[in-house]
Design an enzyme around this catalytic site. Structure first.
Site, PDB file in Angstrom:
ATOM      1  N   ASN A 116       3.020 -31.611  12.101  1.00 11.68           N
ATOM      2  CA  ASN A 116       2.908 -30.261  11.540  1.00 11.68           C
ATOM      3  C   ASN A 116       2.979 -30.256  10.011  1.00 11.68           C
ATOM      4  O   ASN A 116       2.240 -29.532   9.347  1.00 11.68           O
ATOM      5  CB  ASN A 116       4.009 -29.350  12.102  1.00 11.68           C
ATOM      6  CG  ASN A 116       3.836 -29.141  13.589  1.00 11.68           C
ATOM      7  OD1 ASN A 116       2.856 -29.605  14.170  1.00 11.68           O
ATOM      8  ND2 ASN A 116       4.795 -28.463  14.220  1.00 11.68           N
ATOM      9  N   THR A 161     -30.231   1.057 -12.738  1.00 12.26           N
ATOM     10  CA  THR A 161     -29.185   1.556 -11.842  1.00 12.26           C
ATOM     11  C   THR A 161     -29.952   2.127 -10.650  1.00 12.26           C
ATOM     12  O   THR A 161     -31.026   2.711 -10.831  1.00 12.26           O
ATOM     13  CB  THR A 161     -28.310   2.662 -12.484  1.00 12.26           C
ATOM     14  OG1 THR A 161     -29.148   3.755 -12.830  1.00 12.26           O
ATOM     15  CG2 THR A 161     -27.574   2.183 -13.720  1.00 12.26           C
ATOM     16  N   HIS A 162     -29.439   1.937  -9.473  1.00  8.82           N
ATOM     17  CA  HIS A 162     -30.144   2.346  -8.238  1.00  8.82           C
ATOM     18  C   HIS A 162     -31.513   1.680  -8.133  1.00  8.82           C
ATOM     19  O   HIS A 162     -32.418   2.214  -7.497  1.00  8.82           O
ATOM     20  CB  HIS A 162     -30.309   3.866  -8.156  1.00  8.82           C
ATOM     21  CG  HIS A 162     -29.044   4.616  -8.449  1.00  8.82           C
ATOM     22  ND1 HIS A 162     -28.150   4.971  -7.471  1.00  8.82           N
ATOM     23  CD2 HIS A 162     -28.508   5.051  -9.621  1.00  8.82           C
ATOM     24  CE1 HIS A 162     -27.130   5.609  -8.022  1.00  8.82           C
ATOM     25  NE2 HIS A 162     -27.317   5.657  -9.324  1.00  8.82           N
ATOM     26  N   SER A 283     -46.499 -21.223   3.365  1.00 11.58           N
ATOM     27  CA  SER A 283     -46.509 -20.557   4.668  1.00 11.58           C
ATOM     28  C   SER A 283     -47.369 -21.379   5.621  1.00 11.58           C
ATOM     29  O   SER A 283     -48.318 -22.041   5.202  1.00 11.58           O
ATOM     30  CB  SER A 283     -47.087 -19.143   4.500  1.00 11.58           C
ATOM     31  OG  SER A 283     -47.725 -18.730   5.689  1.00 11.58           O
ATOM     32  N   LYS A 289     -49.610 -18.443   0.071  1.00 11.45           N
ATOM     33  CA  LYS A 289     -48.216 -18.052  -0.173  1.00 11.45           C
ATOM     34  C   LYS A 289     -47.388 -19.096  -0.918  1.00 11.45           C
ATOM     35  O   LYS A 289     -47.538 -20.288  -0.710  1.00 11.45           O
ATOM     36  CB  LYS A 289     -47.515 -17.773   1.167  1.00 11.45           C
ATOM     37  CG  LYS A 289     -47.915 -16.486   1.846  1.00 11.45           C
ATOM     38  CD  LYS A 289     -47.593 -15.219   1.039  1.00 11.45           C
ATOM     39  CE  LYS A 289     -46.153 -14.835   1.013  1.00 11.45           C
ATOM     40  NZ  LYS A 289     -45.626 -14.366   2.285  1.00 11.45           N
ATOM     41  N   GLU A 296     -33.559 -17.328  -0.592  1.00  8.78           N
ATOM     42  CA  GLU A 296     -33.187 -16.648   0.657  1.00  8.78           C
ATOM     43  C   GLU A 296     -32.109 -17.443   1.395  1.00  8.78           C
ATOM     44  O   GLU A 296     -31.206 -16.876   2.012  1.00  8.78           O
ATOM     45  CB  GLU A 296     -34.431 -16.463   1.529  1.00  8.78           C
ATOM     46  CG  GLU A 296     -35.397 -15.460   0.899  1.00  8.78           C
ATOM     47  CD  GLU A 296     -36.817 -15.575   1.435  1.00  8.78           C
ATOM     48  OE1 GLU A 296     -37.007 -16.106   2.543  1.00  8.78           O
ATOM     49  OE2 GLU A 296     -37.746 -15.141   0.729  1.00  8.78           O
ATOM     50  N   TYR A 323       4.294 -23.427  14.162  1.00  7.77           N
ATOM     51  CA  TYR A 323       3.009 -24.073  14.424  1.00  7.77           C
ATOM     52  C   TYR A 323       2.460 -23.698  15.800  1.00  7.77           C
ATOM     53  O   TYR A 323       3.184 -23.641  16.777  1.00  7.77           O
ATOM     54  CB  TYR A 323       3.116 -25.611  14.345  1.00  7.77           C
ATOM     55  CG  TYR A 323       1.767 -26.258  14.675  1.00  7.77           C
ATOM     56  CD1 TYR A 323       0.789 -26.411  13.703  1.00  7.77           C
ATOM     57  CD2 TYR A 323       1.445 -26.648  15.978  1.00  7.77           C
ATOM     58  CE1 TYR A 323      -0.462 -26.937  14.001  1.00  7.77           C
ATOM     59  CE2 TYR A 323       0.198 -27.175  16.296  1.00  7.77           C
ATOM     60  CZ  TYR A 323      -0.748 -27.309  15.306  1.00  7.77           C
ATOM     61  OH  TYR A 323      -1.984 -27.818  15.603  1.00  7.77           O
ATOM     62  N   GLN A 328      -5.276 -25.306  14.272  1.00  7.83           N
ATOM     63  CA  GLN A 328      -6.075 -26.525  14.115  1.00  7.83           C
ATOM     64  C   GLN A 328      -7.491 -26.244  13.573  1.00  7.83           C
ATOM     65  O   GLN A 328      -8.072 -27.073  12.895  1.00  7.83           O
ATOM     66  CB  GLN A 328      -6.166 -27.257  15.462  1.00  7.83           C
ATOM     67  CG  GLN A 328      -6.990 -28.531  15.420  1.00  7.83           C
ATOM     68  CD  GLN A 328      -6.774 -29.392  16.646  1.00  7.83           C
ATOM     69  OE1 GLN A 328      -5.809 -30.135  16.710  1.00  7.83           O
ATOM     70  NE2 GLN A 328      -7.646 -29.276  17.626  1.00  7.83           N
TER      71      GLN A 328
HETATM   72  N1  ARG Z   1      -4.527 -31.827  14.729  1.00 12.75           N
HETATM   73  C1  ARG Z   1      -3.438 -30.917  14.568  1.00 12.75           C
HETATM   74  C2  ARG Z   1      -3.885 -29.775  13.672  1.00 12.75           C
HETATM   75  O1  ARG Z   1      -4.774 -29.968  12.916  1.00 12.75           O
HETATM   76  C3  ARG Z   1      -2.280 -31.611  13.924  1.00 12.75           C
HETATM   77  C4  ARG Z   1      -0.981 -30.921  14.153  1.00 12.75           C
HETATM   78  C5  ARG Z   1      -0.556 -31.118  15.555  1.00 12.75           C
HETATM   79  N2  ARG Z   1       0.737 -30.590  15.789  1.00 12.75           N
HETATM   80  C6  ARG Z   1       1.129 -30.271  17.034  1.00 12.75           C
HETATM   81  N3  ARG Z   1       2.326 -29.784  17.143  1.00 12.75           N
HETATM   82  N4  ARG Z   1       0.343 -30.419  18.071  1.00 12.75           N
HETATM   83  O2  ARG Z   1      -3.358 -28.703  13.741  1.00 12.75           O
END
Ligand code: ARG
Length: 464
Positions: A116, A161-162, A283, A289, A296, A323, A328
């Site tokens: 984490n 403008t506009h 085109s 063209k 774009e 977490y 992820q």
């Molecule tokens: N691959 C996970 C992510 O990017 C890493 C962290 C994983 N942590 C866990 N408690 N499973 O979030």
């Protein structure tokens, strides 16, 4: 820690899975986060140095791990590393390979940390680098826009403008508006660095750790300014992701606005600019063209960048601390926005080198639509001491008269003007000159040629 035979996940002994399920296929993030390998190895090396310094692991183990990590880095660079999607992400792939290389002592690497904090440490380092790259691309964009501005100080065009002709402006002034936007983008990206400079490493899963770690040491070694302050907030926080995605989106807005303007100006109806063959496409059916596809493309990609920002906002909305797997996906969104924005800036820079200004046509268009009507009102305020509203009303009558007679304001004779406003003298005719109008706008930030020269100079000092 198990020897991790047969590429079983590290938690293989705890969680008993008989057969494979769909989640094993989709739950991993390796394809996306392998891009973090460099940052992961760097942060792991510093982590291990810190564990040694704090006497949490001994010298020999530290050296073995550092040796293994270096080797893994080389294997990845030389494309000799065999990635295994079953191992979920880049962190587990590297850790697993470390076990292969140095045996069970590899298991010391994950002391006092969790994926984490590991993942966001890597990610913050990566985003900092990406931010600096985008800033470099923006510098080129600003530079090229300045060059175009410098060549067009006295190029007169209608300001709109506009999308209706409004008042005459210098084309350089117009371009300098984009210099302002891109400079703000640059500042916005750089402003994000302060939050990115807080080091998450060492908050572990969410609580911090009982080991005597030194988060100030890892901060210094990894070029962070300071450690984050709250371990629970740290693993939950993705504000730095939002900041990056928002900065990308705002920059994309500016790119899409200039792209759209160039598309309009390049259209057969406007013809204010034309695009060099290097930046048009043909085109498949219409042989004549020359289409502004790259512009774009720029306009279109903006939508993708907004999508990434909105995806992240939605992922975070109502997510409890700390977490969750939901988080992820942050990397896919950031990598995608970065790639798109970088490519867009490169394409825009190409466009800025390859368009031709049709000065004559710009002038002709500026002569249409009574662009100096406001100048006439201002003249009456100054010379006849009229309140602005009275001068405005008199001007409306004069414009209506000119329109009826199919004349430009500059084609009116003083006798005709005097039919409506007898107090005006011949001297008034000068206000209908486009250049006169532009050069009268001397207020700070206004469109007079002298102002524009100063504007350009103030930036050129920074960019030359
Ligand atoms: N691959 C996970 C992510 O990017 C890493 C962290 C994983 N942590 C866990 N408690 N499973 O979030």
């Amino acid at each position: 820690m198990s020897k991790n035979k047969n590429n079983q996940p590290i938690w293989g002994n705890r969680i008993n899975k008989g057969s494979k399920n769909i989640f094993e296929k989709v739950g991993g993030s390796l394809k996306i986060d392998k891009r973090l390998y460099h940052e992961d190895i760097l942060a792991s090396s510093v982590h291990v140095e810190m564990l040694f310094k704090q006497k949490i692991i001994d010298f020999k183990i530290k050296n073995k791990i550092i040796w293994g990590l270096k080797r893994i880095k080389n294997e990845i660079i030389k494309k000799k590393f065999s990635f295994d999607e079953k191992l979920e992400d880049i962190h587990m792939n590297i850790e697993k390979r470390l076990f292969d290389l140095i045996g069970d002592e590899a298991g010391y690497i994950h002391t006092a940390r969790s994926r984490n904090d590991q993942v966001i440490t890597d990610f913050k380092i990566w985003i900092k680098k990406a931010t600096n790259q985008i800033v470099k691309n923006l510098d080129s964009t600003i530079n090229l826009t300045l060059k175009n501005a410098n060549k067009n100080i006295e190029t007169i065009m209608p300001g709109f403008t506009h999308l209706k002709n409004a008042q005459p402006v210098s084309f350089a002034h117009y371009l300098m508006a984009y210099v302002e936007m891109f400079s703000r983008d640059k500042k916005r990206f750089l402003n994000n660095i302060d939050n990115l400079n807080e080091n998450p490493l060492g908050v572990a899963a969410l609580t911090g750790t009982s080991y005597n770690i030194d988060r100030f040491y890892t901060s210094k070694k990894l070029n962070f300014k300071r450690p984050t302050k709250n371990s629970i907030d740290t693993v939950s926080d993705r504000d730095f992701v939002l900041d990056f995605l928002f900065s990308c989106s705002t920059c994309a807005i500016h790119i899409s606005r200039i792209a759209e303007e160039l598309i309009i100006w390049n259209s057969d109806a406007f013809r204010l600019i034309s695009l060099n063959d290097k930046i048009v496409t043909g085109s498949s059916i219409m042989p004549q063209k020359k289409n502004p596809d790259p512009l774009e493309y720029l306009r279109g990609k903006t939508g993708i960048l907004f999508g990434n920002l909105f995806a992240m906002l939605t992922i975070l909305k109502g997510l409890p601390l700390s977490y969750f797997k939901d988080l992820q996906d942050d990397k896919e969104l950031v990598f995608n926005s970065f790639d798109q924005l970088k490519t867009s800036l490169i394409i825009l820079n190409d466009v800025l080198k390859n368009f031709i200004v049709n000065k004559k046509r710009m002038y002709q268009l500026a002569e249409k639509g009574y662009l100096t009507a406001t100048d006439l009102s201002d003249y009456m305020v100054r010379e006849l001491k009229y309140p602005f509203r009275k001068a405005y009303k008199q001007t409306v009558k004069i414009v209506n008269y000119a329109e009826k007679k199919h004349k430009k304001l500059s084609e009116l004779r003083i006798e005709e003007i005097n039919l409506i406003e007898p107090k005006l003298k011949k001297d008034v005719l000068k206000v209908f000159d486009l250049k006169y109008s532009i050069n009268s706008k001397t207020s700070y930030g206004g469109t007079s040629f002298e102002n524009i020269k100063k504007m350009i100079k103030s930036y050129k000092n920074k960019y030359d």
